[in-house]
Design a protein around this motif. Structure first.
Motif, PDB file in Angstrom:
ATOM      1  N   VAL A 156       2.545  10.342  -9.637  1.00 24.88           N
ATOM      2  CA  VAL A 156       1.672  10.641 -10.779  1.00 24.88           C
ATOM      3  C   VAL A 156       1.042  12.021 -10.597  1.00 24.88           C
ATOM      4  O   VAL A 156       1.015  12.846 -11.515  1.00 24.88           O
ATOM      5  CB  VAL A 156       0.574   9.559 -10.924  1.00 24.88           C
ATOM      6  CG1 VAL A 156      -0.478   9.998 -11.932  1.00 24.88           C
ATOM      7  CG2 VAL A 156       1.191   8.243 -11.342  1.00 24.88           C
ATOM      8  N   LEU A 157       0.566  12.260  -9.375  1.00 26.80           N
ATOM      9  CA  LEU A 157      -0.060  13.554  -9.080  1.00 26.80           C
ATOM     10  C   LEU A 157       0.950  14.690  -9.263  1.00 26.80           C
ATOM     11  O   LEU A 157       0.642  15.722  -9.855  1.00 26.80           O
ATOM     12  CB  LEU A 157      -0.601  13.567  -7.643  1.00 26.80           C
ATOM     13  CG  LEU A 157      -1.827  12.702  -7.380  1.00 26.80           C
ATOM     14  CD1 LEU A 157      -2.104  12.604  -5.893  1.00 26.80           C
ATOM     15  CD2 LEU A 157      -3.045  13.267  -8.096  1.00 26.80           C
ATOM     16  N   GLN A 158       2.168  14.470  -8.755  1.00 25.51           N
ATOM     17  CA  GLN A 158       3.206  15.501  -8.885  1.00 25.51           C
ATOM     18  C   GLN A 158       3.444  15.850 -10.340  1.00 25.51           C
ATOM     19  O   GLN A 158       3.569  17.021 -10.690  1.00 25.51           O
ATOM     20  CB  GLN A 158       4.518  14.989  -8.276  1.00 25.51           C
ATOM     21  CG  GLN A 158       4.583  15.157  -6.776  1.00 25.51           C
ATOM     22  CD  GLN A 158       5.972  14.828  -6.245  1.00 25.51           C
ATOM     23  OE1 GLN A 158       6.851  14.455  -7.001  1.00 25.51           O
ATOM     24  NE2 GLN A 158       6.149  14.983  -4.954  1.00 25.51           N
ATOM     25  N   HIS A 160       2.342   1.832  -3.406  1.00 31.43           N
ATOM     26  CA  HIS A 160       1.366   2.348  -4.368  1.00 31.43           C
ATOM     27  C   HIS A 160       0.999   3.794  -4.084  1.00 31.43           C
ATOM     28  O   HIS A 160       0.767   4.570  -5.008  1.00 31.43           O
ATOM     29  CB  HIS A 160       0.115   1.462  -4.369  1.00 31.43           C
ATOM     30  CG  HIS A 160       0.344   0.137  -5.029  1.00 31.43           C
ATOM     31  ND1 HIS A 160       0.860   0.030  -6.300  1.00 31.43           N
ATOM     32  CD2 HIS A 160       0.170  -1.133  -4.598  1.00 31.43           C
ATOM     33  CE1 HIS A 160       0.971  -1.244  -6.631  1.00 31.43           C
ATOM     34  NE2 HIS A 160       0.564  -1.981  -5.604  1.00 31.43           N
ATOM     35  N   VAL A 161       0.965   4.137  -2.796  1.00 31.17           N
ATOM     36  CA  VAL A 161       0.669   5.532  -2.460  1.00 31.17           C
ATOM     37  C   VAL A 161       1.766   6.432  -3.013  1.00 31.17           C
ATOM     38  O   VAL A 161       1.499   7.485  -3.597  1.00 31.17           O
ATOM     39  CB  VAL A 161       0.522   5.726  -0.931  1.00 31.17           C
ATOM     40  CG1 VAL A 161       0.527   7.209  -0.584  1.00 31.17           C
ATOM     41  CG2 VAL A 161      -0.756   5.081  -0.428  1.00 31.17           C
ATOM     42  N   GLN A 162       3.029   5.994  -2.862  1.00 32.97           N
ATOM     43  CA  GLN A 162       4.125   6.803  -3.397  1.00 32.97           C
ATOM     44  C   GLN A 162       4.007   6.949  -4.919  1.00 32.97           C
ATOM     45  O   GLN A 162       4.251   8.023  -5.471  1.00 32.97           O
ATOM     46  CB  GLN A 162       5.488   6.176  -3.045  1.00 32.97           C
ATOM     47  CG  GLN A 162       5.821   6.166  -1.548  1.00 32.97           C
ATOM     48  CD  GLN A 162       5.469   7.471  -0.851  1.00 32.97           C
ATOM     49  OE1 GLN A 162       5.811   8.550  -1.323  1.00 32.97           O
ATOM     50  NE2 GLN A 162       4.751   7.378   0.264  1.00 32.97           N
ATOM     51  N   THR A 163       3.612   5.846  -5.590  1.00 35.80           N
ATOM     52  CA  THR A 163       3.433   5.912  -7.046  1.00 35.80           C
ATOM     53  C   THR A 163       2.349   6.920  -7.404  1.00 35.80           C
ATOM     54  O   THR A 163       2.510   7.740  -8.310  1.00 35.80           O
ATOM     55  CB  THR A 163       3.033   4.531  -7.605  1.00 35.80           C
ATOM     56  OG1 THR A 163       3.809   3.537  -6.949  1.00 35.80           O
ATOM     57  CG2 THR A 163       3.251   4.472  -9.093  1.00 35.80           C
ATOM     58  N   LEU A 164       1.243   6.834  -6.655  1.00 35.81           N
ATOM     59  CA  LEU A 164       0.133   7.740  -6.930  1.00 35.81           C
ATOM     60  C   LEU A 164       0.560   9.194  -6.718  1.00 35.81           C
ATOM     61  O   LEU A 164       0.235  10.077  -7.526  1.00 35.81           O
ATOM     62  CB  LEU A 164      -1.060   7.398  -6.019  1.00 35.81           C
ATOM     63  CG  LEU A 164      -2.318   8.247  -6.204  1.00 35.81           C
ATOM     64  CD1 LEU A 164      -2.815   8.173  -7.643  1.00 35.81           C
ATOM     65  CD2 LEU A 164      -3.414   7.792  -5.255  1.00 35.81           C
ATOM     66  N   VAL A 165       1.325   9.425  -5.654  1.00 39.54           N
ATOM     67  CA  VAL A 165       1.773  10.788  -5.385  1.00 39.54           C
ATOM     68  C   VAL A 165       2.691  11.274  -6.510  1.00 39.54           C
ATOM     69  O   VAL A 165       2.615  12.422  -6.957  1.00 39.54           O
ATOM     70  CB  VAL A 165       2.498  10.871  -4.018  1.00 39.54           C
ATOM     71  CG1 VAL A 165       3.195  12.201  -3.860  1.00 39.54           C
ATOM     72  CG2 VAL A 165       1.506  10.655  -2.891  1.00 39.54           C
ATOM     73  N   ALA A 218       0.840  -1.200   0.000  1.00 42.47           N
ATOM     74  CA  ALA A 218       0.000   0.000   0.000  1.00 42.47           C
ATOM     75  C   ALA A 218       0.873   1.247   0.000  1.00 42.47           C
ATOM     76  O   ALA A 218       0.647   2.199  -0.748  1.00 42.47           O
ATOM     77  CB  ALA A 218      -0.923  -0.003   1.212  1.00 42.47           C
TER      78      ALA A 218
END
Lengths: 90, 372
Positions: free
Chosen positions: A31-33, A24-29, A21
């Protein structure tokens, strides 16, 4: 609620373990960045808009000393909750 | 740039970056934001590493004023969601501007900033001022001034004299003004000679424009580019004035051999003749320039042109219809048609519209203004 509790909740919902988890949160962040870096806004219905806004330069005064400072322009990330989310607060 | 990324697009990008299936990604992203919005309401605080903190903040009751009615209203205290990005994320977002630092200012710099604001609004006028000289020097046909309008402005301090804005007419000055018109025109003639002989004076007056002498003429560059005719072709006859004119003015025939506006009038015995002349020349060219330039821009018959820098006007008719485009404001229109932002209320008055509800595509009429 801190990051650990948040990850536990998230892993429970998605049937993965905490370390996955976290990844994946780091990946999502990331992507957002990238999205914000390109100057785009993230608009999610039911949640709100996460957007980069430019603040203009301004002159500020230190009230105790009276010294004037020229504060440079800057880009800041802003969050504007959607009306649905605001409605839930009442 | 400036796109709005919606949920589906975000899921797509996340699926690509994480290498997971689309369905799973959708569920993950959805739960991610659901948990945040749910828990921030339940627990008042959610921290996400790498992103930041979502926090519930209570606001207190506060009083406000209804803008339309002027009534006082109380906005009740409520809770709102604050988002504080992590400092690393903050720095990342601000990267393009990270080179800037907060600077301490001393008083002179503060004044300078204020002056820069001022001058940017004057630069348009100065441009007009210089182009009038060339316009009028080129005139071959001189039309008599049919209706000279005498405007008498209050004293402008020598330093601010070049700013030919906003002379409020004091009725008491009108009479004295008429008497002194001729005295002043003589002074102006002298001033023009001084102007021609000592371009250095000009440099002093227009510090912010860089003069660039090349024998026959001067060219200045500032925000706009323009050229000045050789100074010696300007003579008292062609330097005009603010009282320009006229029934059937076609732009090219605009002229005037009378000086009608008395700008810096209260300049009295205490001021040296030289500085009075400087001020007078600068002032006069500044305001007359605006008018003549407008006239040549418009290239159409105007039944009356009035000086832009006074306040009291009558609306006597309609100059033309104007279709509002994106970004247009009444102040911009006033600047375009009359040379002064201050006259926008006349346009608003003539159209009887709510200024705040103006939209692109609306048609407004531009009134013709005549000095009272």
């Amino acid at each position: 609620m801190n990051n650990k509790q948040f990850l536990t909740q998230l892993s429970g919902k998605c049937s993965i373990d905490d370390s996955q988890a976290s990844e994946h949160v780091q990946t999502l962040v990331k992507v957002l960045q990238q999205i914000w870096h390109d100057g785009d806004a993230v608009s999610l219905s039911g949640f709100g808009v996460l957007e980069v806004r430019k603040k203009n330069e301004r002159i500020s005064v230190n009230p105790t000393t009276g010294i004037r400072m020229l504060v440079p322009p800057k880009l800041v990330l802003t969050f504007k909750p959607s009306s649905i989310l605001k409605e839930k607060l009442k | 740039m400036d796109n709005k990324i919606n949920f589906q697009q975000l899921v797509e990008q996340f699926a690509k970056a994480s290498g997971m299936s689309r369905n799973w990604s959708e569920q993950f992203v959805k739960s991610f934001f659901d948990i945040i919005s749910e828990k921030v309401i339940e627990e008042g605080l959610v921290k996400v590493k790498g992103l930041g903190t979502f926090k519930l903040v209570a606001t207190e009751n506060r009083e406000s004023v209804n803008v339309n009615t002027g009534e006082r209203i109380v906005i009740e205290g409520h809770q709102k969601i604050n988002f504080i990005p992590e400092s690393e994320l903050k720095e990342f977002i601000n990267q393009p501007f990270s080179a800037f630092e907060t600077i301490q200012l001393n008083d002179e710099q503060v004044e300078e900033l204020a002056r820069m604001d001022d001058e940017s609004s004057n630069s348009a006028k100065e441009e007009a001022a210089t182009s009038v000289s060339s316009d009028s020097a080129e005139q071959t046909e001189v039309k008599p001034v049919t209706k000279p309008v005498v405007l008498v402005g209050p004293l402008l301090p020598a330093g601010g004299a070049r700013n030919g804005e906003a002379h409020h007419i004091h009725p008491a000055f009108r009479f004295i003004g008429k008497v002194l018109v001729w005295v002043l025109s003589v002074a102006l003639a002298l001033g023009v000679v001084a102007y021609a002989v000592w371009p250095a004076l000009f440099v002093v007056l227009f510090k912010d424009v860089e003069p660039n002498r090349d024998g026959s003429g001067m060219s200045y560059t500032s925000q706009f580019e323009f050229e000045v005719q050789p100074a010696d072709t300007i003579n008292a006859d062609t330097v005009i004035a603010d009282t320009v004119i006229a029934d059937t003015v076609v732009a090219d025939t605009v002229v005037a051999d009378t000086i009608t506006e008395i700008g810096s009038f209260d300049i009295s015995e205490t001021e040296s003749l030289a500085s009075a002349e400087q001020a007078a020349v600068a002032d006069r060219t500044a305001s007359s320039g605006t008018l003549v330039l407008l006239a040549s821009d418009e290239m159409r018959d105007l039944s009356e042109i009035t000086a832009a820098d006074t306040v009291n006007y009558l609306i006597v008719g309609e100059l033309e219809k104007y279709v509002i485009g994106n970004g247009d404001t009444f102040t911009k229109l006033a600047l375009k048609y009359y040379g002064s932002k201050k006259l926008w209320p006349y346009i608003a008055k003539c159209n009887n519209v709510d200024v705040n509800k103006l939209k692109a595509g609306d048609v407004v009429s531009i009134p013709i203004l005549v000095n009272r």
